[in-house]
Design a protein around this motif. Structure first.
Motif, mmCIF file in Angstrom:
data_model
loop_
_atom_site.group_PDB
_atom_site.id
_atom_site.type_symbol
_atom_site.label_atom_id
_atom_site.label_comp_id
_atom_site.label_asym_id
_atom_site.label_seq_id
_atom_site.Cartn_x
_atom_site.Cartn_y
_atom_site.Cartn_z
ATOM 1 N N LEU B 125 0.825 -1.191 0.000
ATOM 2 C CA LEU B 125 0.000 0.000 0.000
ATOM 3 C C LEU B 125 0.867 1.251 0.000
ATOM 4 C CD1 LEU B 125 -2.909 1.047 0.158
ATOM 5 C CD2 LEU B 125 -2.647 1.150 2.618
ATOM 6 N N MET B 126 1.859 1.233 0.868
ATOM 7 C CA MET B 126 2.777 2.369 0.939
ATOM 8 C C MET B 126 3.400 2.629 -0.427
ATOM 9 S SD MET B 126 3.191 3.964 3.736
ATOM 10 C CE MET B 126 4.869 4.582 3.733
ATOM 11 N N PHE B 127 3.827 1.544 -1.034
ATOM 12 C CA PHE B 127 4.525 1.656 -2.306
ATOM 13 C C PHE B 127 3.637 2.280 -3.378
ATOM 14 C CE2 PHE B 127 5.860 -0.029 -6.375
ATOM 15 C CZ PHE B 127 7.196 0.311 -6.372
ATOM 16 N N VAL B 128 2.437 1.723 -3.474
ATOM 17 C CA VAL B 128 1.522 2.232 -4.502
ATOM 18 C C VAL B 128 1.167 3.684 -4.232
ATOM 19 C CG1 VAL B 128 -0.772 1.991 -5.486
ATOM 20 C CG2 VAL B 128 0.587 -0.022 -5.057
ATOM 21 N N LEU B 129 0.863 3.980 -2.969
ATOM 22 C CA LEU B 129 0.458 5.348 -2.653
ATOM 23 C C LEU B 129 1.585 6.329 -2.924
ATOM 24 C CD1 LEU B 129 -1.651 4.915 0.586
ATOM 25 C CD2 LEU B 129 -2.409 5.164 -1.776
ATOM 26 N N GLN B 130 2.772 5.931 -2.514
ATOM 27 C CA GLN B 130 3.915 6.803 -2.746
ATOM 28 C C GLN B 130 4.094 7.090 -4.226
ATOM 29 O OE1 GLN B 130 6.103 8.485 -0.838
ATOM 30 N NE2 GLN B 130 4.743 7.981 0.873
ATOM 31 N N SER B 131 4.047 6.035 -4.994
ATOM 32 C CA SER B 131 4.315 6.237 -6.418
ATOM 33 C C SER B 131 3.194 7.026 -7.083
ATOM 34 C CB SER B 131 4.521 4.896 -7.130
ATOM 35 O OG SER B 131 3.524 4.008 -6.748
ATOM 36 N N LEU B 132 1.972 6.915 -6.551
ATOM 37 C CA LEU B 132 0.885 7.690 -7.135
ATOM 38 C C LEU B 132 0.930 9.140 -6.685
ATOM 39 C CD1 LEU B 132 -2.137 5.239 -6.905
ATOM 40 C CD2 LEU B 132 -0.877 5.885 -8.937
ATOM 41 N N LYS B 133 1.380 9.375 -5.451
ATOM 42 C CA LYS B 133 1.298 10.709 -4.878
ATOM 43 C C LYS B 133 2.437 11.612 -5.323
ATOM 44 C CE LYS B 133 -1.440 9.945 -0.752
ATOM 45 N NZ LYS B 133 -1.391 9.575 0.651
ATOM 46 N N THR B 134 3.608 11.022 -5.456
ATOM 47 C CA THR B 134 4.771 11.870 -5.666
ATOM 48 C C THR B 134 4.857 12.438 -7.078
ATOM 49 O OG1 THR B 134 5.943 9.823 -6.006
ATOM 50 C CG2 THR B 134 6.263 10.912 -3.889
ATOM 51 N N CYS B 135 4.157 11.800 -8.014
ATOM 52 C CA CYS B 135 4.301 12.296 -9.369
ATOM 53 C C CYS B 135 3.526 13.608 -9.532
ATOM 54 C CB CYS B 135 3.805 11.276 -10.369
ATOM 55 S SG CYS B 135 2.273 10.552 -9.867
ATOM 56 N N ASP B 136 4.013 14.482 -10.393
ATOM 57 C CA ASP B 136 3.316 15.762 -10.556
ATOM 58 C C ASP B 136 2.344 15.679 -11.725
ATOM 59 O OD1 ASP B 136 5.136 17.732 -12.792
ATOM 60 O OD2 ASP B 136 5.597 15.641 -12.293
ATOM 61 N N ARG B 137 1.492 16.639 -11.796
ATOM 62 C CA ARG B 137 0.323 16.573 -12.666
ATOM 63 C C ARG B 137 0.649 16.551 -14.140
ATOM 64 N NH1 ARG B 137 -4.562 17.263 -10.107
ATOM 65 N NH2 ARG B 137 -6.037 16.828 -11.744
ATOM 66 N N GLN B 138 1.657 17.315 -14.530
ATOM 67 C CA GLN B 138 1.877 17.522 -15.961
ATOM 68 C C GLN B 138 2.524 16.317 -16.655
ATOM 69 O OE1 GLN B 138 1.941 20.451 -14.026
ATOM 70 N NE2 GLN B 138 -0.007 20.824 -15.093
ATOM 71 N N ASN B 139 3.510 15.755 -15.976
ATOM 72 C CA ASN B 139 4.345 14.812 -16.720
ATOM 73 C C ASN B 139 3.932 13.351 -16.615
ATOM 74 O OD1 ASN B 139 5.855 17.035 -17.334
ATOM 75 N ND2 ASN B 139 7.111 16.783 -15.490
ATOM 76 N N THR B 140 2.891 13.087 -15.840
ATOM 77 C CA THR B 140 2.602 11.670 -15.638
ATOM 78 C C THR B 140 1.534 11.166 -16.591
ATOM 79 O OG1 THR B 140 1.221 12.430 -13.874
ATOM 80 C CG2 THR B 140 3.263 11.308 -13.263
ATOM 81 N N VAL B 141 1.601 9.848 -16.793
ATOM 82 C CA VAL B 141 0.610 9.189 -17.637
ATOM 83 C C VAL B 141 -0.645 8.958 -16.804
ATOM 84 C CG1 VAL B 141 0.175 7.168 -19.061
ATOM 85 C CG2 VAL B 141 2.504 8.025 -18.788
ATOM 86 N N PRO B 142 -1.811 9.317 -17.307
ATOM 87 C CA PRO B 142 -3.027 9.075 -16.522
ATOM 88 C C PRO B 142 -3.331 7.579 -16.401
ATOM 89 C CG PRO B 142 -3.512 10.225 -18.581
ATOM 90 C CD PRO B 142 -2.055 10.028 -18.544
ATOM 91 N N ILE B 143 -3.988 7.236 -15.307
ATOM 92 C CA ILE B 143 -4.319 5.830 -15.067
ATOM 93 C C ILE B 143 -5.836 5.671 -15.021
ATOM 94 C CG2 ILE B 143 -3.971 3.869 -13.521
ATOM 95 C CD1 ILE B 143 -1.653 5.422 -12.310
ATOM 96 N N ILE B 144 -6.306 4.642 -15.672
ATOM 97 C CA ILE B 144 -7.733 4.331 -15.578
ATOM 98 C C ILE B 144 -7.884 3.033 -14.797
ATOM 99 C CG2 ILE B 144 -9.798 3.718 -16.872
ATOM 100 C CD1 ILE B 144 -8.697 5.404 -19.166
ATOM 101 N N PHE B 145 -8.610 3.121 -13.701
ATOM 102 C CA PHE B 145 -8.903 1.926 -12.899
ATOM 103 C C PHE B 145 -10.296 1.443 -13.253
ATOM 104 C CE2 PHE B 145 -5.631 1.256 -9.778
ATOM 105 C CZ PHE B 145 -4.952 2.464 -9.752
ATOM 106 N N ILE B 146 -10.393 0.162 -13.539
ATOM 107 C CA ILE B 146 -11.727 -0.405 -13.759
ATOM 108 C C ILE B 146 -11.959 -1.486 -12.711
ATOM 109 C CG2 ILE B 146 -13.137 -1.791 -15.323
ATOM 110 C CD1 ILE B 146 -11.782 -0.237 -17.581
#
Lengths: 417, 427
Positions: B125-146
């Motif tokens: 959980l820590m890992f996923v949250l960290q990797s999702l949180k630390t990235c900034d808005r402009q340069n990251t690839v959007p993710i679609i969760f289904i």
């Protein structure tokens, strides 16, 4: 194909249906097939022989054996891949299956026998296996459920293709049983025998296994007069008269897995007068006081407390006549609820009333009661009440009667009806 | 002649294979409004980096998955849209730990390359949250969760996964869109308050299609070969023409229409239709190269017969007698439960009146009753029967009087006195 038809007479329609759905090479498979039918109509063997015959990769799992997820998953993988892989969760199973189907594009079939036990493992597993094709993302995989329950009994979220295996009719049974013909007798003779056997047994059971057992058991008896030279082989009526008592005898042992021989042994043994009551023999080994407790428990359960005075006291006055009307009502409730609960005091009171000798109430005596509870001959009601425990008797009259006789006690004396 | 046969065989096989493959693929989407809504939602996430969440709600087999499929296909077709897709299913990812592992797997996280991801829940959980949180808005690839079978995720402990996913989608972190797919209309009631407050409450409701014309056009889409496709190049034109003509006349006939009408009324789900079509296709063979009305008759038989009646007919005469006794009991006592003792009594009463019924041996009657119980034609009233004598356990009959009557009147070779007794008046 012909081989299969010969192997399973009267199952042509079902085999054809299975073949239509699974048989064609390089064509996508349907995701789920549900096969239903009574026990012993050939669901398991037909599908197994079919898959073997066409050399289709398959895993056959009997869900009764799988009491944990791991056993289920690992069996599937061992049979499909040949490797023993560690697999605890459904997600891992899908992962392994994905690897498997990506390597070769053959067909893979998972047969789950006794599918009703799958629901016991996990309520969602049935739906999960129904959508296996979607999860693995491959149309070469198919799940076949076998169950003796109707598909509508399952927690089905999707519609499935169902194949119903009907019970064999009389003629079909005759045809199948003909295959069991011993070598040293003529066709017509055996057919006559089967006809007469089916006439008697068909009302009772249509289960093929049971029927096979009954037929093979009685054949020797049927042949006996012919072998001795008393009856002509073609004299059907006389043979019928000879065999009828034997048939009637084996009617009594149907479903219980006892052969007629063993029954006879019991019949000639004067000590045992009821064969099928298996509880009898074990109860006979009870300690002396425990037997009295069992009898008193039975009496306490099946007699209303208000009659105790009349039944167990020496000078109770005369009221015998007036009781008849009330009994009818009581019988109804007895029938509804079965044995009634009674407190410990009452059990002890009846115990001392039917015992001629004096036994002092010690711990040893009390443990006999808890032993009976442990043996499930009595049951304790309401675990919370330590002070005044209540019990119920779980054995029937037959059993108690035999126990009482070993003590030289006439139990009828203490029963109202 | 032999040559002809071989040609025909090839044609039949090719056509059957082609149609089966078409059948297992997703059908064209019919929910146009929902399509537009969902597509614009996802586009906002993918191209402008907006985070959002939505739920697709609709009964089984109404086209939720095919809607999603077509939207995702459209999305990947349009240019310049780079996104990552994470697909979870409540049936597979049965707890949050597994779900996290699946997320990491599907995001192809470099550090954890390999088939299996292990580690404790909190680590993941820590890992996923960290990797999702630390990235900034402009340069990251959007993710679609289904999240398919969304209602099952609600049963997870504390709804941790849902909480975190919705939380990230609400806060200004990595752009992501959470799409839940469920059959439950009351789905928002299942969410905890803190989860519910983070969810956008955007619901896309889908209704099943009850229109016969639409259904028939879908069937023709599946069954007609009209469109030229490379897979059918080698099939003779004559065969294709004949197939199409034959199928079209069949589908237009009132009997077949009636069958599909009936199915639509009983099982509107798409899966049911596909199963029927699949069975129909499987019936095609060399000896029977075109669909015929008898194929339809056979496949739709299951809608006209009652499985329980068939099951009753498969019982032996004795077992059927016992079921009849139960039905009588239920009728007399107006649905009250019964125990073995009562049924045996009722049966014996009948047996004594008819000398030809010989079976009165008590252990056999009990065995027969137990067989009936195992087939679940009767169900115990309560689950805890361990402390009861089995003769006195109360049961409910789960076949109706009319089902018993139907079985009795169509049972082959049932002695007349039994059918008289079963069909006669009891009260």
């Amino acid at each position: 194909m012909e081989n299969l038809y010969n192997l399973f007479p009267c199952r042509k329609v079902q085999i054809n249906k299975i073949h239509q759905l699974l048989g064609e090479e390089f064509e996508p498979l349907t995701d789920v097939i549900f096969i239903s039918g009574h026990p012993a109509v050939g669901k398991t063997t037909v599908i197994q022989e079919y898959l073997k015959h066409y050399r289709i990769n398959y895993a056959f799992i009997n869900c009764v054996e799988c009491y944990s997820y791991r056993l289920l998953h690992e069996q599937i993988l061992v049979q499909l891949t040949g490797n023993k892989l560690k697999c605890d969760t459904f997600m891992e199973l899908i992962h392994h299956l994905k690897l498997l189907v990506s390597k070769n594009n053959e067909k893979f079939i998972i047969v789950l026998d006794g599918a009703e036990y799958l629901e016991e493992l996990n309520a969602n597993y049935f739906s999960a296996f129904c959508r296996l094709q979607e999860f693995v993302n491959c149309t070469n995989i198919c799940v076949i459920f076998l169950s003796s329950l109707l598909p509508e009994k399952f927690n089905l979220h999707t519609s499935v293709i169902t194949i119903h295996f009907p019970q064999y009719s009389k003629d079909e049974l005759l045809e199948i049983l003909k295959l069991t013909k011993p070598e040293d007798c003529s066709h017509t003779f055996y057919e006559n025998y089967l006809n007469s056997a089916l006439m008697i047994f068909l009302r009772m059971t249509r289960d093929l296994n049971e029927m096979k057992f009954l037929v093979s058991n009685n054949f020797e008896k049927y042949c006996e007069p012919v072998k001795k030279g008393l009856v002509n082989q073609d004299d059907v009526t006389l043979l019928w008269r000879n065999i009828l008592p034997h048939f009637k005898e084996s009617l009594k042992s149907i479903y219980s897995g006892l052969s007629t021989q063993s029954i006879e042994r019991y019949l000639y043994d004067p000590n045992i007068n009821e064969v099928i009551c298996t509880k009898v023999s074990s109860v006979l080994d009870l300690p002396y006081y425990a037997k009295y407790f069992l009898i008193s428990a039975y009496l306490a359960s099946y007699n209303a407390p208000k009659h105790d005075r009349r039944l167990f006291m020496k000078n109770h006055g005369k009221q015998r006549k007036r009781l008849t009307k009330q009994q009818v009502k009581e019988k109804m409730t007895l029938e509804l609820l079965g044995p009634k609960a009674f407190p410990l005091d009452r059990l002890l009171a009846i115990f001392y009333a039917i015992m001629e000798e004096k036994a002092s109430l010690t711990v040893n005596l009390m443990t006999q009661i808890s032993t009976l509870v442990e043996l499930k001959l009595l049951t304790r009601i309401g675990e919370s009440n330590l002070e005044r425990p209540k019990f119920k008797c779980l054995v029937g009259l037959q059993c108690v009667d035999t126990v009482a006789r070993t003590l030289g006690l006439n139990i009828q004396k203490y029963l109202l009806d | 002649m032999k040559m002809l046969d071989e040609n025909l065989e090839f044609d039949v096989k090719a056509v059957r294979k082609f149609l089966k493959e078409k059948l297992v693929s997703s059908p064209p989407n019919k929910h146009y409004e929902a399509f537009v809504e969902l597509l614009s939602l996802l586009k906002r996430t993918v191209s402008s980096g907006e985070s959002d969440s939505a739920l697709i709600v609709g009964p089984r087999g109404c086209g939720k998955s095919s809607l999603l499929d077509s939207v995702l296909k459209e999305l990947s077709n349009s240019e310049g849209n780079e996104y990552l897709l994470v697909k979870l299913n409540g049936l597979v990812q049965t707890d949050d730990n597994l779900a996290l592992r699946a997320i990491i797997q599907q995001l192809h996280v470099k550090e954890l390359e390999g088939d299996q991801i292990t580690g404790s829940f909190s680590d993941n959980l820590m890992f996923v949250l960290q990797s999702l949180k630390t990235c900034d808005r402009q340069n990251t690839v959007p993710i679609i969760f289904i999240l398919d079978e969304f209602q099952l995720f609600c049963n997870h402990k504390n709804q941790t996964l849902l909480y975190n996913l919705f939380d990230i989608s609400k806060s200004a972190q990595a752009p992501m869109c959470v799409i839940g797919v469920t059959t439950r209309y009351d789905i928002t009631e299942l969410l905890e308050k803190r989860v519910s407050s983070r969810f956008s409450h955007r619901q896309i409701l889908l209704m099943p299609n009850y229109d016969l014309n639409e259904r028939m056009s879908l069937i023709s889409y599946y069954f007609l070969l009209k469109k030229k496709s490379p897979a059918l190049r080698k099939v003779s034109q004559e065969f294709i023409k004949k197939w199409d003509e034959n199928t079209e006349t069949l589908l237009n006939s009132s009997k077949v229409m009636g069958y599909f009408r009936k199915q639509l009324d009983m099982e509107p789900s798409l899966k049911a239709l596909k199963n029927v079509l699949f069975s129909l296709l499987s019936g095609i063979s060399l000896s029977n190269p075109f669909l015929s009305i008898s194929n339809f008759d056979e496949v739709f038989q299951k809608y006209s017969i009652d499985g329980k009646v068939e099951y009753l007919k498969d019982l032996s005469a004795l077992e059927l007698c016992l079921v009849v006794s139960m039905a009588h009991h239920v009728e007399i006592y107006e649905g009250e439960p019964f125990n073995f003792e009562m049924i045996i009594k009722r049966y014996l009463k009948f047996a004594q009146q008819n000398s030809s019924v010989q079976i009165t041996h008590r252990p056999i009657l009990i065995k027969a009753l137990e067989r009936i119980k195992e087939l679940e034609l009767i169900i115990p009233v309560s689950n805890s029967n361990r402390n009861q004598k089995k003769e006195y356990v109360l049961y409910n009959l789960i076949v109706t009087k009319s089902q018993v009557r139907a079985a009795v009147s169509t049972y082959n070779g049932l002695p007349t006195e039994i059918s008289h007794w079963a069909l006669g008046n009891v009260v």
